[in-house]
Scaffold this motif. Sequence first.
Motif, short mmCIF file in Angstrom:
data_model
loop_
_atom_site.label_atom_id
_atom_site.label_comp_id
_atom_site.label_asym_id
_atom_site.label_seq_id
_atom_site.Cartn_x
_atom_site.Cartn_y
_atom_site.Cartn_z
N VAL A 97 0.85 -1.20 0.00
CA VAL A 97 0.00 0.00 0.00
C VAL A 97 0.88 1.24 0.00
O VAL A 97 1.80 1.36 0.81
CB VAL A 97 -0.94 0.00 1.22
N HIS A 98 0.62 2.14 -0.94
CA HIS A 98 1.37 3.41 -1.02
C HIS A 98 0.38 4.52 -1.37
O HIS A 98 -0.37 4.40 -2.33
CB HIS A 98 2.47 3.32 -2.07
N GLU A 99 0.40 5.59 -0.61
CA GLU A 99 -0.59 6.65 -0.78
C GLU A 99 -0.19 7.67 -1.84
O GLU A 99 -0.99 8.55 -2.16
CB GLU A 99 -0.85 7.36 0.55
N LYS A 115 -2.17 2.37 -4.64
CA LYS A 115 -2.83 3.34 -3.77
C LYS A 115 -4.26 2.88 -3.52
O LYS A 115 -5.00 2.59 -4.46
CB LYS A 115 -2.85 4.72 -4.43
N PRO A 116 -4.67 2.79 -2.25
CA PRO A 116 -6.06 2.41 -1.97
C PRO A 116 -7.02 3.44 -2.55
O PRO A 116 -6.68 4.61 -2.74
CB PRO A 116 -6.11 2.40 -0.44
N ILE A 117 -8.24 3.00 -2.83
CA ILE A 117 -9.24 3.92 -3.37
C ILE A 117 -9.74 4.84 -2.26
O ILE A 117 -10.31 4.37 -1.27
CB ILE A 117 -10.44 3.15 -3.96
N PRO A 118 -9.52 6.15 -2.38
CA PRO A 118 -10.10 7.06 -1.38
C PRO A 118 -11.62 6.96 -1.43
O PRO A 118 -12.22 6.94 -2.51
CB PRO A 118 -9.61 8.44 -1.84
N ALA A 189 -5.83 -6.65 1.31
CA ALA A 189 -4.72 -5.69 1.23
C ALA A 189 -5.14 -4.28 1.63
O ALA A 189 -4.34 -3.35 1.53
CB ALA A 189 -4.16 -5.68 -0.19
N ASN A 190 -6.39 -4.12 2.06
CA ASN A 190 -6.92 -2.80 2.48
C ASN A 190 -6.89 -1.79 1.34
O ASN A 190 -6.66 -0.59 1.57
CB ASN A 190 -6.13 -2.26 3.68
N LEU A 191 -7.15 -2.26 0.14
CA LEU A 191 -7.23 -1.35 -1.00
C LEU A 191 -8.62 -0.77 -1.16
O LEU A 191 -8.79 0.32 -1.73
CB LEU A 191 -6.84 -2.09 -2.29
#
Length: 350
Positions: A97-99, A115-118, A189-191
């Motif tokens: 995960v990278h923002e 990057k996870p979906i905001p 993965a908390n995406l």
Amino acid sequence: MRRGIGVSSRKAAKILRIAEDATLDMQKPSSYDDLLPASYRTPNDDIEPPILTIDFLKQELQVERLNDIHDWLWLAGRPMPARPLYYQKALRRDIVVHERMDLHLVWVDNRIFLKPIPRYLLDQQFWQEHLGCKEGCSVPTDGRHDSIQERAESTTCERCKIHQCALGFILSYAALISYESDLCIAKEANLVSSETTWPAWRSHVKKVLAEGKRHKINKRYIFGELRLARLNKIYKYTWRSPVRGYVSAYTSYVHFWHRNLVRIASLFAYLVVVLTAMQVGLATTRLQASYAFQQASFGFTVFSVLAPLAFVGLVSAFSLGALLYNLNATFAYWRKRSATVEHSRAVNIA
């Protein structure tokens, strides 16, 4: 007894009203507060609560560093949508995960940065209020990304540019999460939010694809996965960042020396093999009488002595140059940061 109960009820009601007022006060700044990060880093490296401004959305969504080298991106990846998450797992790539948006879909070794979906990008009202064009500028309508489109992009407003980045990002996830198994991987993965259901996701992707706006995405998203090693080379060889590259490949000077000593050892092993072969050749009658082979053996012997020394000297010079560059950058940043802090203190005192 009843009087006591009445007093307790009034106290409880008062406490409840105070709690409700505090909750309302916390929700007043924006209806999207719960969807935003807890904090974000300003260009001056201050930590501030996020406010829905153009600057905040640009920092969160734009990919200017990749757009700057768009003409070279074909060296780092293929112009095709990203492969699904199940395929990334099949390649034994770990999802990191990278923002930072400019590292989304960038991979190195057995890692791929995503990057996870905001959550605010899944809110249709948010797109209308904060990503919709209010200046009536023209957005390119063809699928070509030539000089004509680039001139058109330069005339679009900031909202349209951010809209193109956000749309390309969402479409990248339409490719990453193609199957229900991909959604399970994304949740692990908390995406995406753990509350996301497969019917809801499928409906959202179907709606995005049906709108036919794939030609309005930022040109970075023409490409899917990008190799970090190639991006580093592009940034170094085009002199955008000749020392660090796109993202520094070395976490410490020990790491830098370790990787280069491996290369020196490989060179030394090759030289040993060649010199051994030449020694065997000189033991034969035919090659002993060969003047050309004698000269080649002499030249390669000298080269074998000087090459490792030259390589070590080159690595040492580069290491020293990187050290001086980093020290200069550190001192420059320290002076700039100190001036910023002193200015903030003066403003607060005043």
